[in-house]
Design a protein around this motif. Sequence first.
Motif, PDB file in Angstrom:
ATOM      1  N   LEU A 577       0.828  -1.213   0.000  1.00  0.00           N
ATOM      2  CA  LEU A 577       0.000   0.000   0.000  1.00  0.00           C
ATOM      3  C   LEU A 577       0.857   1.255   0.000  1.00  0.00           C
ATOM      4  CD1 LEU A 577      -2.645  -1.066   2.666  1.00  0.00           C
ATOM      5  CD2 LEU A 577      -2.678  -1.467   0.207  1.00  0.00           C
ATOM      6  N   GLN A 578       1.645   1.400   1.051  1.00  0.00           N
ATOM      7  CA  GLN A 578       2.518   2.564   1.152  1.00  0.00           C
ATOM      8  C   GLN A 578       3.909   2.103   1.548  1.00  0.00           C
ATOM      9  OE1 GLN A 578       1.326   5.226   4.390  1.00  0.00           O
ATOM     10  NE2 GLN A 578      -0.087   3.680   5.119  1.00  0.00           N
ATOM     11  N   MET A 579       4.864   2.595   0.821  1.00  0.00           N
ATOM     12  CA  MET A 579       6.244   2.190   1.054  1.00  0.00           C
ATOM     13  C   MET A 579       6.949   3.279   1.851  1.00  0.00           C
ATOM     14  SD  MET A 579       7.093   0.443  -2.626  1.00  0.00           S
ATOM     15  CE  MET A 579       8.741  -0.018  -2.105  1.00  0.00           C
ATOM     16  N   LEU A 580       7.001   3.051   3.159  1.00  0.00           N
ATOM     17  CA  LEU A 580       7.436   4.017   4.153  1.00  0.00           C
ATOM     18  C   LEU A 580       6.344   5.065   4.337  1.00  0.00           C
ATOM     19  CD1 LEU A 580      11.241   4.217   3.303  1.00  0.00           C
ATOM     20  CD2 LEU A 580      10.151   3.015   5.197  1.00  0.00           C
ATOM     21  N   MET A 581       6.635   6.134   5.012  1.00  0.00           N
ATOM     22  CA  MET A 581       5.605   6.980   5.599  1.00  0.00           C
ATOM     23  C   MET A 581       4.794   7.749   4.559  1.00  0.00           C
ATOM     24  SD  MET A 581       6.132   9.473   8.837  1.00  0.00           S
ATOM     25  CE  MET A 581       4.763  10.223   9.691  1.00  0.00           C
ATOM     26  N   GLY A 582       3.525   7.321   4.400  1.00  0.00           N
ATOM     27  CA  GLY A 582       2.587   8.076   3.583  1.00  0.00           C
ATOM     28  C   GLY A 582       2.842   8.050   2.093  1.00  0.00           C
ATOM     29  N   THR A 583       3.689   7.171   1.593  1.00  0.00           N
ATOM     30  CA  THR A 583       3.972   7.143   0.159  1.00  0.00           C
ATOM     31  C   THR A 583       3.147   6.044  -0.503  1.00  0.00           C
ATOM     32  OG1 THR A 583       5.924   5.796   0.679  1.00  0.00           O
ATOM     33  CG2 THR A 583       6.280   8.131   0.279  1.00  0.00           C
TER      34      THR A 583
END
Length: 603
Positions: A577-583
Amino acid sequence: MKKKFVWILVSCLMVLSLVIVSCGEAEEEEIVKEPEEERVEETVVDPDTPKYGGTLVLTQNTPNDDWNQSVALTVNWNFLFDTIQAADWAKGNAGGYGSGESDWTSSYDRFDHYTTYVVEDYEWSIDESTDEATIVYQIRQGIHYYEIPGNSYSAEVGGREMTADDVAWTLQWQSRTVGNYLNVSNPYLRDAYIEKTGPWEVTVKFTGIKYLMPALTNLNGKYSIIRAPEAAEEDRFNTWQQQIGTGPFMVTDYVRESQGTIVKNPNYWGTDPIGPGKGNQLPYIDGISYLIIPDLSTRQAALRTGKIDTLFGFSLDDAGMMRQTAPELEELQYYGFTPSPLATIHMKITEPPFDDVKLRQAMIAATDFEEIRQGLNQGEGFILSYPFMYNQAYADLWMEIDDPAMPQKVKDLYTYDTDKAKQLLADAGYPDGFKVDVMSTNTLADYLSVLKDMWAKVGIELNLVIMDQSQLTSILNAHEQAPLSTGLSNSVGRFYQPWSFTGNPSYFNQSGINDPLINEKLDEVRSMALTDMPGAMHTFRDFINDYILEQAFAIPAPASPNTAFWWPWLRNYSGELQMLMGTYNKWVPWVWIDQDLKASMGY
């Protein structure tokens, strides 16, 4: 007689020799065969070998109105840009070939899970005598801004090579422009020295060694997207046409409340790092069709009928229905923010009555967490979701309430006990209970009704103050909420810079926590994390279990899993879904469409 015997013997020998000769000829005939046809070795193709082509179809529920992306990007479109560093695809599942250190579902930030993008290398240093931290970036050469036919901003950039000047300008703009995230949340960067210090070198220097750990992640990821200054108008990027970067995709058309059209950057510099496609130029797909679908049921129907390729965020009930109606879908369960209809209940500790820890502990003791888990969560998940939710990449940080290593005092506190709750209420000066307001939204009314019934048993009368989310957010940011309020502040995020119990009172720090012991421990943890991330997590986990949980700043909501679904033709995908914070959607460059399989399934 002798002659006759000799003659018989000779005759037998002659017959024997004829038989031998005959057999020899037969063997010779068997050996001399017709030449066989030349055998052609079949090439075995790994079914996981990526193929190029096809269009990925995604959806989101709201239009992109913040094209300037000054605060947190248009988070679903991270694939338009490159950053200083970004998530290392090989740290995840990567189609079954990665290390599996993360499932890339939750919002978190570990600087050791990054890999270099527009920088080839970097190094950091500290000077304790001056309390200064320095980061020196070596910029990668050979990266070019993409060209979009008919786009005047792209024409101005002209496909030129990205430079160290661009990187320095981007970081200056992000950190010095009022309203940008780096400016708002990282004041130590506002006056930082950020300059080009060599042909392909950029140096960042700031005061405050304790900020080095946050800087190593804040200057990476979504807050360091590299732009061409020529595309800005008055240092702003207010339209979709101005989204000119060096990323694997580029937006060529956008109709608000309808659809965005994204095509691959044919000259993208990045390659696949692992698996059968290792070394291949990225991306694999030709483009992305991004549908704007506000209604949840319509989005789910679009997935069910194969009109979109993947969708995440399914609640327990919705996931069960999707499994029944579209059994061919693949899925992944994951934990993120506590999903509706549950939410953390925050107690405003800066004012009476919840400035008294005994009263806060009474609220915990009066809450039957296991009943909630069994009832509203259908027996799924776990109880402890505060201050952090479980996250695979932060497994060393989290511990469930029934873990043998959990301190007994915490286990006792989280054991439903109305007699204990009444005694704590009396100790806090409320032997007959009290009335209290909770501010929330109508999506949480059912959950709050369950809590209201529970708390009534110990004399706590809960009054629901219901409003829409935007109104509640505004009140929380002004710290003008009721003594109790609901929110989503249990995502791990940056565990060494936790918004839920540090900084000024806000939507995230709803309780208004400013605890010297916590602040001191975080300084220690940030320093340790620079060289020993697992050790830092263990240290902070022990502090959470020994101190923070006992302070009862908030009432956690038992966590249940969300579910992501996708069609089998979306290959090299595992529910990321997201690769590290909020991406969000940063995984897009690595996936590919099995168009033969899609056709065979009737789509």
